[in-house]
Scaffold this motif. Sequence first.
Motif, short mmCIF file in Angstrom:
data_model
loop_
_atom_site.label_atom_id
_atom_site.label_comp_id
_atom_site.label_asym_id
_atom_site.label_seq_id
_atom_site.Cartn_x
_atom_site.Cartn_y
_atom_site.Cartn_z
N ASP A 36 -0.97 -7.44 -3.10
CA ASP A 36 -2.04 -6.90 -3.95
C ASP A 36 -1.67 -7.10 -5.40
O ASP A 36 -0.56 -6.73 -5.83
CB ASP A 36 -2.25 -5.41 -3.67
CG ASP A 36 -2.85 -5.16 -2.30
OD1 ASP A 36 -4.02 -5.53 -2.10
OD2 ASP A 36 -2.15 -4.60 -1.43
N TRP A 58 0.82 -9.06 2.90
CA TRP A 58 -0.33 -8.93 2.01
C TRP A 58 0.17 -8.56 0.62
O TRP A 58 0.90 -7.59 0.46
CB TRP A 58 -1.30 -7.86 2.50
CG TRP A 58 -2.08 -8.26 3.71
CD1 TRP A 58 -1.76 -8.04 5.01
CD2 TRP A 58 -3.33 -8.95 3.72
NE1 TRP A 58 -2.72 -8.56 5.84
CE2 TRP A 58 -3.71 -9.11 5.08
CE3 TRP A 58 -4.18 -9.43 2.72
CZ2 TRP A 58 -4.89 -9.74 5.46
CZ3 TRP A 58 -5.36 -10.06 3.10
CH2 TRP A 58 -5.71 -10.22 4.45
N ILE A 91 -2.28 -5.93 -8.95
CA ILE A 91 -2.79 -4.71 -9.58
C ILE A 91 -3.42 -5.04 -10.93
O ILE A 91 -2.85 -5.79 -11.71
CB ILE A 91 -1.65 -3.68 -9.74
CG1 ILE A 91 -1.03 -3.39 -8.36
CG2 ILE A 91 -2.17 -2.39 -10.38
CD1 ILE A 91 0.27 -2.61 -8.43
N ILE A 133 -10.01 -14.14 -0.73
CA ILE A 133 -8.57 -13.94 -0.71
C ILE A 133 -7.91 -15.32 -0.76
O ILE A 133 -8.55 -16.33 -0.51
CB ILE A 133 -8.09 -13.18 0.55
CG1 ILE A 133 -8.32 -14.02 1.81
CG2 ILE A 133 -8.76 -11.83 0.65
CD1 ILE A 133 -7.64 -13.47 3.06
N ARG A 152 -7.56 -11.05 -6.13
CA ARG A 152 -6.83 -9.79 -6.09
C ARG A 152 -5.92 -9.64 -4.87
O ARG A 152 -5.06 -8.76 -4.85
CB ARG A 152 -7.82 -8.61 -6.10
CG ARG A 152 -8.77 -8.62 -7.30
CD ARG A 152 -8.01 -8.55 -8.61
NE ARG A 152 -7.24 -7.35 -8.74
CZ ARG A 152 -7.72 -6.19 -9.22
NH1 ARG A 152 -8.97 -6.12 -9.62
NH2 ARG A 152 -6.94 -5.13 -9.32
N LYS A 153 -6.11 -10.47 -3.84
CA LYS A 153 -5.28 -10.35 -2.64
C LYS A 153 -4.76 -11.73 -2.22
O LYS A 153 -5.53 -12.69 -2.19
CB LYS A 153 -6.06 -9.73 -1.49
CG LYS A 153 -6.13 -8.20 -1.50
CD LYS A 153 -6.75 -7.68 -0.23
CE LYS A 153 -6.76 -6.16 -0.20
NZ LYS A 153 -5.41 -5.58 -0.11
N THR A 162 2.58 -6.25 -8.94
CA THR A 162 2.15 -6.68 -7.61
C THR A 162 2.84 -5.80 -6.57
O THR A 162 3.93 -5.26 -6.82
CB THR A 162 2.51 -8.15 -7.32
OG1 THR A 162 3.93 -8.31 -7.40
CG2 THR A 162 1.84 -9.09 -8.31
#
Length: 689
Positions: free
Chosen positions: A687, A685, A689, A449, A471-472, A674
Motif C-alpha cells: 500500500d 500487497w 500511503i 492495481i 495506490r496498490k 509504504t
Amino acid sequence: MSFQIAVDVGGTFTDLVVLERGGKVHTFKAPTTPGRIVDGILNGLELVADHFKIARAELLAACSKFACGTTAATNAILEGTYARTGLICTEGFRDTLLIREGGKRDTYTIAIDYPAPYIPRELTVGVRERINSEGGIELALDEQSVVVTIERLKHLGVESIAVALLWSIANPSHEKRIGELIETHWPDIPYSLSHRTSPTLREYRRSSATAIDASLKPLVRRVVNELESRLRGAGLGGVLTLVTSSGGQTAGDEVIECPINLCLSGPSAAPVSARNVIRAEGAATCNAIVVDMGGTSFDISIINDWEIPMHREGVIAGHVFGVPSVEVKTIGAGGGSIARVDAGGFIHVGPESARSVPGPACYDRGGILPTVTDANLARGFLDAANFAGGTMTLSPAKSEAAIRAEIAEPLELSVHEAASLIGLAVEQSMVAAIEDITIRRGVDPREYIMVAGGAAAGLHAVPIARELGIRKVLVPPVAGVLSAYGILVSDIKSSFSRSLPAATDAFDFDSVNATLASLEAEATAYLDRMKVPAGSREIRFSAEARYRGQVWQITLDFNHTHIADAATLAALEESFHQLHEKLYFVRGNDTIEFTEWTALAIGRLPAITVDHGVSEGGQGSDAAKGSRQVYMRELGGKAEIPVFDGSRLTPGTRIDGPAMIDQRLTTIVLYPSTTATLSANGSIWIDLI
C-alpha cells in the motif's frame, strides 16, 4: 513422484516452474545460453533434479506435461538471423514491404532512419495475375512466370518463400496454385501463403506477416525438433507444448506450421499468470497493469475486468507481425540494460543489453559496462551472496568500477549518486511506456492495481506506481518467474480467421453464416487434434468491425455460432455501438462494416490447486534477518534499513517501509510511506500511503 514443468526462455535467464502432485510449486532460474536455448533448459532441469535429489532422467520420466515459452522467433527477428526468404507478389507490387504504410513509426525523430524492408527488393519477384477486391479474376495466373520465378529464387539461394498476392483474401485460388507449383518444382522449400497466415485487410500488414512467417519456418522447425528430440532423449515421456502469442499452449506441429504465432511467446503469459494470482486472492474485480521486468526487457500488459486485451498491432524491430496476440508493450529496460552518458551529458539506459553473456559487470563474466543490475547492487538493493536463488555470487567491486568509469566520472558524481541516477532513468522509461498503453488511450492507471513480476520488478515497482498515482502493488509468490507460471496455468488456444466484407445495411446472412460454420469446423478440428475432451472445449467468435468511412477496425466479441436473423444482427450492432462508445466516448449512427471473422478455439485444462507453502516457517517476527546499508534519495542518501526473509513471513505480517524483503528469486524494496502485508495465498500487497 509426478510433475508438471513450465519453462520461459528469456534473453538473460531461463525460468522454470515445477508443480508437484499435491499442488506445491517450486521455482528456479538458470542462465540462458544464447544460440543454444535447449542447453539452458537442460541446465535448468539439472537444478530442478538436484533440488529433488533425483537424476534428470528420472525427473523427466515423471513429468506428465512440459510447456515451453521461447523468444527464439522474437530474437531471430530482432537480430536478423532468420532464413533468407524470397517473396512472390502480384506483378507491379514489389515495393509493398519497402513503402510500408507511408512513413516511419516515429516521424519526428530525425536520428531514426527509414527502415529497410523485411525482405530486400532483390528477393521480391512479381508474377502476372490479378484478382479484384470482390474476388473476380481480372488476369489469370501466368503459371509459366511462376515456374520461372521459383527457378530464379533457387538461383538466389533463398531458404524459404512467402507468397502474398493482391486480394488473395477475397479469392485465394492463385495463391493456392502457386503453393502447388512450389511443391512440384521445389518440394523441399518451406513456404507461407498470405490468405492462411494473415487473412486480413491491408496489403502491407498481410505481406509483412507472411514474410515473417516464412522466414521463421526453417529456424522454428529446427528449434522445436531439437527441443523435442533432446527432451525425449533425456527421458521426457509426457506431453510437450509451446506457448504462442495468444497466451495459450499448442502442439509443436502447430507452431512449425505457422511459426509467426511464436512471436512474443513468453511475455504473452504474464497477464495470464497475474489474472490467476488475483483470482486466487479472492478479488471481486480484476483491473491490473502487469509489469514483468527480467534481465533484458520490461514487458507491460493490461487486464480489464478479468479480460486480457488482444490485438493485431504486434511489432518487432519495426516489422508488423499482425496475428491475434496478447497486447504486450516491450521496451529494452531490464536488469541487463546498459547505462551510458551521451556527448551532451545526458544519461540513457537501454535498449542495449548485456544479456547473460557477458552479462552485467557484477556477474564477473567479462562484462565491463554498467547495467541496471549493477546500479541496484551498488545502491545496496541486492544480496550479492544470494542472487538468482543462490546460484550466483555478484561482485560489488566490479559494479562500482563500471559505474565509476562510465557514469560517475563523466557526470562528476559519486558512485552511489550515479547508481541512483541509473535507477531513476530506467524508471522514467518504464513510466513513459506504461503511460503509452494507459493514459494515452484514455485509461486512468489510478483505477488499477499494479502486478509486479520478473526478478527485478520488486526493486522498481514502488517508485513507478507512485509516479503513476497507483495506490496498490501486488507482488505474487511467483513474481520472479511470472511468465513461466503463466505458461503452467494457461489453456490450449488457437485462432482461425477469414476475411469476408459485410455491412449492416446489406448483410449477406448466408455468406457470413457459411464463413462462421467453416471457422467453427476448423476450430473443432484443432481441438480434436489436441485431444481436448468435449466438456473442456470452448469456441469464441469475434469480428473486426468499424463505422463506414473509418480506416481502422476494432475487435467485437460475440457469442453466436451464427447470425440467424435481423434481431440477432441488431443486437450485434448495438454491441458495437456500446464498445465504440466505451473505447472512444463516441457513439455513431453510421452503417457498421465487418471485414473479418475469427473463431478462437480454447481447450480448458484442469484447474491447478497451488500450494505456495506460506504456512511453513516461523512466526512473522522470525523473518527479520538484520539490516542493510542502502543509498536512497528519499532517505537523504546512505541509510541502514531492516531486511526481512520473505520465506519466513506468515500471513497477516505487516512491514512498514523503508525496508527490504528478500525472496529466493526477487527482492522487494519498500520505500518510505509504504506498507507491505503478506496474504494467505503468499502474495505481498504493498500500500502506497
